[in-house]
Design a protein around this motif. Structure first.
Motif, mmCIF file in Angstrom:
data_model
loop_
_atom_site.group_PDB
_atom_site.id
_atom_site.type_symbol
_atom_site.label_atom_id
_atom_site.label_comp_id
_atom_site.label_asym_id
_atom_site.label_seq_id
_atom_site.Cartn_x
_atom_site.Cartn_y
_atom_site.Cartn_z
ATOM 1 N N ARG A 53 0.840 -1.197 0.000
ATOM 2 C CA ARG A 53 0.000 0.000 0.000
ATOM 3 C C ARG A 53 0.877 1.249 0.000
ATOM 4 O O ARG A 53 1.897 1.299 0.681
ATOM 5 C CB ARG A 53 -0.926 -0.012 1.206
ATOM 6 C CG ARG A 53 -1.962 -1.121 1.106
ATOM 7 C CD ARG A 53 -2.900 -1.099 2.261
ATOM 8 N NE ARG A 53 -2.247 -1.703 3.418
ATOM 9 C CZ ARG A 53 -2.840 -1.935 4.574
ATOM 10 N NH1 ARG A 53 -4.096 -1.606 4.748
ATOM 11 N NH2 ARG A 53 -2.190 -2.490 5.564
ATOM 12 N N TYR A 55 2.340 5.078 0.560
ATOM 13 C CA TYR A 55 2.336 6.169 1.524
ATOM 14 C C TYR A 55 1.682 7.340 0.811
ATOM 15 O O TYR A 55 1.945 7.599 -0.358
ATOM 16 C CB TYR A 55 3.754 6.553 1.919
ATOM 17 C CG TYR A 55 4.450 5.552 2.816
ATOM 18 C CD1 TYR A 55 4.014 4.245 2.951
ATOM 19 C CD2 TYR A 55 5.571 5.927 3.525
ATOM 20 C CE1 TYR A 55 4.664 3.352 3.775
ATOM 21 C CE2 TYR A 55 6.233 5.034 4.350
ATOM 22 C CZ TYR A 55 5.772 3.746 4.473
ATOM 23 O OH TYR A 55 6.418 2.873 5.281
ATOM 24 N N TRP A 74 -0.470 9.204 5.413
ATOM 25 C CA TRP A 74 -0.723 7.788 5.677
ATOM 26 C C TRP A 74 0.553 7.021 5.390
ATOM 27 O O TRP A 74 1.063 7.034 4.271
ATOM 28 C CB TRP A 74 -1.853 7.268 4.790
ATOM 29 C CG TRP A 74 -3.146 7.992 4.965
ATOM 30 C CD1 TRP A 74 -3.555 8.694 6.066
ATOM 31 C CD2 TRP A 74 -4.209 8.087 4.023
ATOM 32 N NE1 TRP A 74 -4.812 9.213 5.860
ATOM 33 C CE2 TRP A 74 -5.237 8.853 4.620
ATOM 34 C CE3 TRP A 74 -4.409 7.586 2.742
ATOM 35 C CZ2 TRP A 74 -6.429 9.138 3.977
ATOM 36 C CZ3 TRP A 74 -5.592 7.869 2.101
ATOM 37 C CH2 TRP A 74 -6.590 8.633 2.706
ATOM 38 N N GLU A 76 3.286 3.541 7.011
ATOM 39 C CA GLU A 76 3.461 2.387 7.894
ATOM 40 C C GLU A 76 4.637 2.664 8.818
ATOM 41 O O GLU A 76 5.694 3.094 8.361
ATOM 42 C CB GLU A 76 3.750 1.137 7.061
ATOM 43 C CG GLU A 76 3.975 -0.101 7.884
ATOM 44 C CD GLU A 76 4.304 -1.301 7.012
ATOM 45 O OE1 GLU A 76 4.808 -2.277 7.556
ATOM 46 O OE2 GLU A 76 4.069 -1.256 5.804
ATOM 47 N N GLN A 77 4.429 2.409 10.093
ATOM 48 C CA GLN A 77 5.517 2.606 11.043
ATOM 49 C C GLN A 77 5.856 1.263 11.664
ATOM 50 O O GLN A 77 5.007 0.606 12.264
ATOM 51 C CB GLN A 77 5.128 3.610 12.127
ATOM 52 C CG GLN A 77 6.275 3.896 13.072
ATOM 53 C CD GLN A 77 6.017 5.120 13.909
ATOM 54 O OE1 GLN A 77 5.206 5.963 13.567
ATOM 55 N NE2 GLN A 77 6.711 5.230 15.020
ATOM 56 N N SER A 78 7.097 0.871 11.516
ATOM 57 C CA SER A 78 7.550 -0.395 12.073
ATOM 58 C C SER A 78 8.330 -0.128 13.353
ATOM 59 O O SER A 78 8.429 1.001 13.819
ATOM 60 C CB SER A 78 8.417 -1.125 11.047
ATOM 61 O OG SER A 78 9.618 -0.395 10.847
ATOM 62 N N PRO A 82 9.363 5.341 11.285
ATOM 63 C CA PRO A 82 8.633 5.555 10.029
ATOM 64 C C PRO A 82 9.531 5.334 8.814
ATOM 65 O O PRO A 82 10.105 6.260 8.264
ATOM 66 C CB PRO A 82 8.167 7.008 10.132
ATOM 67 C CG PRO A 82 9.121 7.651 11.061
ATOM 68 C CD PRO A 82 9.586 6.591 12.007
ATOM 69 N N SER A 102 -1.683 12.062 10.912
ATOM 70 C CA SER A 102 -1.049 10.863 10.387
ATOM 71 C C SER A 102 -1.883 9.633 10.726
ATOM 72 O O SER A 102 -2.672 9.630 11.665
ATOM 73 C CB SER A 102 0.372 10.715 10.941
ATOM 74 O OG SER A 102 0.335 10.550 12.341
ATOM 75 N N GLY A 103 -1.703 8.600 9.921
ATOM 76 C CA GLY A 103 -2.434 7.371 10.138
ATOM 77 C C GLY A 103 -1.842 6.257 9.301
ATOM 78 O O GLY A 103 -0.901 6.472 8.543
ATOM 79 N N PRO A 104 -2.400 5.062 9.423
ATOM 80 C CA PRO A 104 -1.868 3.932 8.672
ATOM 81 C C PRO A 104 -2.199 4.043 7.188
ATOM 82 O O PRO A 104 -3.082 4.800 6.786
ATOM 83 C CB PRO A 104 -2.582 2.736 9.298
ATOM 84 C CG PRO A 104 -3.847 3.279 9.833
ATOM 85 C CD PRO A 104 -3.536 4.682 10.257
ATOM 86 N N THR A 105 -1.474 3.267 6.391
ATOM 87 C CA THR A 105 -1.743 3.232 4.957
ATOM 88 C C THR A 105 -3.151 2.712 4.704
ATOM 89 O O THR A 105 -3.752 2.069 5.559
ATOM 90 C CB THR A 105 -0.725 2.330 4.236
ATOM 91 O OG1 THR A 105 -0.791 1.026 4.803
ATOM 92 C CG2 THR A 105 0.675 2.886 4.362
ATOM 93 N N ARG A 106 -3.687 3.002 3.534
ATOM 94 C CA ARG A 106 -5.043 2.599 3.187
ATOM 95 C C ARG A 106 -5.020 1.685 1.967
ATOM 96 O O ARG A 106 -4.119 1.759 1.141
ATOM 97 C CB ARG A 106 -5.917 3.815 2.841
ATOM 98 C CG ARG A 106 -5.952 4.918 3.892
ATOM 99 C CD ARG A 106 -6.783 4.519 5.092
ATOM 100 N NE ARG A 106 -7.221 5.636 5.894
ATOM 101 C CZ ARG A 106 -6.511 6.224 6.835
ATOM 102 N NH1 ARG A 106 -5.299 5.836 7.081
ATOM 103 N NH2 ARG A 106 -7.018 7.217 7.542
#
Length: 181
Positions: A53, A55, A74, A76-78, A82, A102-106
């Motif tokens: 997905r 960013y 948007w 992903e943070q591992s 980031p 900010s938020g997770p990928t969609r």
């Protein structure tokens, strides 16, 4: 003794008058955008084996290209933090990460974000020229930046941009500027 045309009292009166004029003019300009909103609808596609997905960053810039308001980021943070956020090249270079946007990928689909005419600090912005920016970056995939100049005043408008001919996941962006309802 010759008196200077600028006495202390004259200087204070002129300075206060100038500041009041600036503040009054600023208040009028800000009031003109109050009650209006800009809806940004965008669609991105994707899928298949090993699809990651993208960013996504959506924000508004002023006429000079400086960021005014970030509407969404948007990513992903591992455990490492980031990762690959810097692949959103234009947004990453000019903005700071804000947890409220900010938020997770969609997943691929159609999304709508609204701008109420205020900057990141909540101050109303004056009428004028702005840039709408939508940026996508995907691991093992394309990078895409949509940046379109719009003039925001009292007259509403609607525009649609078909990007399916371009190489990338972003297929369509539409802008709708109207009164808040």
């Amino acid at each position: 003794m010759k008196r200077s045309w600028i006495s202390r009292r004259n200087f204070v009166y002129r300075t206060v008058g100038f500041l009041l004029t600036l503040l009054a003019g600023r208040g009028l300009a800000q009031a003109r955008l109050a009650g209006m909103k800009l809806d940004i609808t965008f669609e991105f596609v994707g899928g298949g084996f090993r699809y990651r997905r993208p960013y996504v960053a959506v924000w508004i810039e002023n006429a000079q290209g400086l960021p005014v308001r970030t509407l969404a980021v948007w990513f992903e943070q591992s455990r490492k933090g980031p990762r690959w956020l810097n692949e959103l090249r234009r947004w990453y270079h000019n903005n700071e990460l804000n947890e409220t946007v900010s938020g997770p990928t969609r997943m691929p689909g159609r999304y709508t974000l609204s701008w109420d005419g205020k900057d990141d600090k909540g101050n109303p912005m004056p009428q004028g020229d702005y840039y709408v920016c939508v940026e996508l970056a995907r691991e093992h995939g394309p990078y895409q930046l949509f940046r379109e100049k719009v003039t925001l005043a009292q007259s509403p408008f609607q525009r649609a941009y078909n990007l399916s001919g371009e190489k990338g996941d972003l297929k369509e962006v539409s802008l709708s500027y109207d009164r808040q309802g």
